[in-house]
Structure formats: C-alpha cells, structure tokens
Design an enzyme around this catalytic site. Structure first.
Site, PDB file in Angstrom:
ATOM      1  N   HIS A  14      60.182 -39.545  27.394  1.00 42.62           N
ATOM      2  CA  HIS A  14      60.662 -40.680  28.182  1.00 42.62           C
ATOM      3  C   HIS A  14      60.050 -41.986  27.692  1.00 42.62           C
ATOM      4  CE1 HIS A  14      60.556 -43.083  32.107  1.00 42.62           C
ATOM      5  NE2 HIS A  14      61.850 -42.918  31.845  1.00 42.62           N
TER       6      HIS A  14
ATOM      7  N   HIS B 185      62.551 -51.472  28.381  1.00 39.53           N
ATOM      8  CA  HIS B 185      63.084 -50.953  29.637  1.00 39.53           C
ATOM      9  C   HIS B 185      63.587 -52.063  30.552  1.00 39.53           C
ATOM     10  CE1 HIS B 185      63.013 -49.573  33.839  1.00 39.53           C
ATOM     11  NE2 HIS B 185      63.519 -48.478  33.307  1.00 39.53           N
TER      12      HIS B 185
END
Length: 240
Positions: free
Chosen positions: A7, A49
C-alpha cells in the site's frame, strides 16, 4: 493463493508513494504495488496520495497548482523521518518502469472526485500501453464515474471499485460500472460476499490490512489480494 500488494509501497517502513518505498516493497517480495496518481499543472502523472502537498512534502497547496519541475524540487521524505530527506515525488512512469522490471502487479488508484483532472484517464491508459503492462495492471478509484470512463475508452482494462462503507449488494452495483473487481475496506468484508464474488469470477482486493490478527482473519476468507503497509508481515502470515 492470496497475494500481497504494498500500500503506497512498503509505507509502514518508508515514506509513502516514493521510489524508496516501492523499492522496499520489491525487496520484501510483495506481489504488487498500490499507488495513487494526480496530474501536475503541466499535465504529468505524478504519484502522491493527497491532492495537496502539505502532509507528505515540504510544499503547500494543491498538486495541480505546480508544474513538474516545481514538484520535483520538493522533499517528500523528511516528514516521515529525517533519514529520507531528499526523496522526490515520483512520476507514474518511474513506478511503472520499476514494476515492469520486477515483474510485479500494479494497482493504480486515480485520485478524482474532489479534484477534477481533465484527461487523466486517457493519460493513465497511454502510460500503461507505453510500457506494455496492461496484463499486470488494475485501475481503481473512489470516483466510479472515472472507472466508467476508463471502461468506455478501453473495455479490456481491469478496473476495481473502491469503497469505504458497506455497500448493499456490492456485486450488483459493481456490474453497473463494468468493473472487474471489488476493492473494499476490509472491515466491510463478509465471507458471503467473497464466496459470491469468486463464484462469478470477480476478484476481491481489500485494503488496508495492517494488524496481524486482521491479516489472519482476511486470510481465512481467501481474498485475491491484501493491500497492506507491511508486505513482509502479510507475506509471513499468509505462508503459515
């Protein structure tokens, strides 16, 4: 066999969405990497992100306000630890090149919805084809309109719908988008949904599973992929 996708790279150990984090995921023998993409002011696909620079760099403001040269001057590592001072925001192209050389899978999350990036879907698809990795890539997003657009451009590319809250009959909903996989928050998962999905040839790739007891619980459900900040821990538990 459940796979492990790192991730934002091995982000439990290295600053998220940086090349060092992706390289560490390779070293930890993750099966794939999950990352997030935005567009710079001058139209480059950059990996980060948040839509803003504030949290993970020494910059401020929205990514879309800066061109690539300006973004590449920023420090994307010191926020995590001073040891990583000088880490840069990567281009999607850099990450794809690493993944291709490592023969890994790649989950590209398009960050859209709250920020509108004109043409981001077309750019992502062109980059995938430039490197010839479409058989190793799945595109996900919380913006399901973006995923429908992807499918309208290229019906053969794999897509996965991201969702945080429990959906009512998620497989029925997924079919309305033309997607190939469910990417649920792991706390919403039930054995029934996983079994129904698998009976229909639908993949379940769940995020973000970091606690050992939770990894063991998800392991028992036989999902297709666990997305985690700690790929080494997940790999060890899955091998038990």
């Amino acid at each position: 066999m459940t796979k492990v996708w790192a991730h934002r790279g091995a982000s439990g150990y290295y600053p998220e969405n940086t090349m060092s984090s992706f390289e560490e995921a390779v070293k930890q023998k993750a099966d794939g990497i999950e990352l997030d993409v935005h567009l710079s002011k001058d139209g480059y696909l950059v990996v980060c992100h948040d839509e803003t620079l504030n949290r993970t760099t020494n910059g401020k403001g929205f990514i879309k306000q800066y061109d690539l040269y300006e973004l590449k001057q920023l420090d994307a590592g010191s926020w995590f630890d001073k040891r990583f001072k000088g880490e840069k925001i990567p281009l999607l192209e850099e990450a794809i090149d690493l993944v291709k050389r490592s023969n890994m899978e790649l989950n590209i999350e398009i960050k859209a919805g709250s920020i509108f990036y004109p043409g981001i879907e077309e750019k992502v698809l062109k980059m995938i084809d430039k490197y010839g990795v479409r058989n190793k890539v799945i595109i996900s997003s919380f913006d399901h309109y973006s995923l429908v657009k992807i499918k309208n451009i290229d019906k053969d590319i794999k897509t996965g719908i991201l969702y945080t809250e429990a959906l009512y009959k998620p497989i029925n909903y997924m079919k309305t988008t033309g997607a190939n996989a469910l990417h649920p928050n792991y706390i919403t998962l039930t054995k029934d949904v996983v079994e129904e999905a698998h009976s229909l040839g639908i993949d379940i790739n769940t995020y973000t599973v970091n606690i050992e007891e939770h990894i063991r619980l998800i392991k028992s459900m036989n999902v297709n992929a666990i997305i985690t900040n700690y790929p080494d821990i997940a790999k060890a538990i899955l091998a038990e």
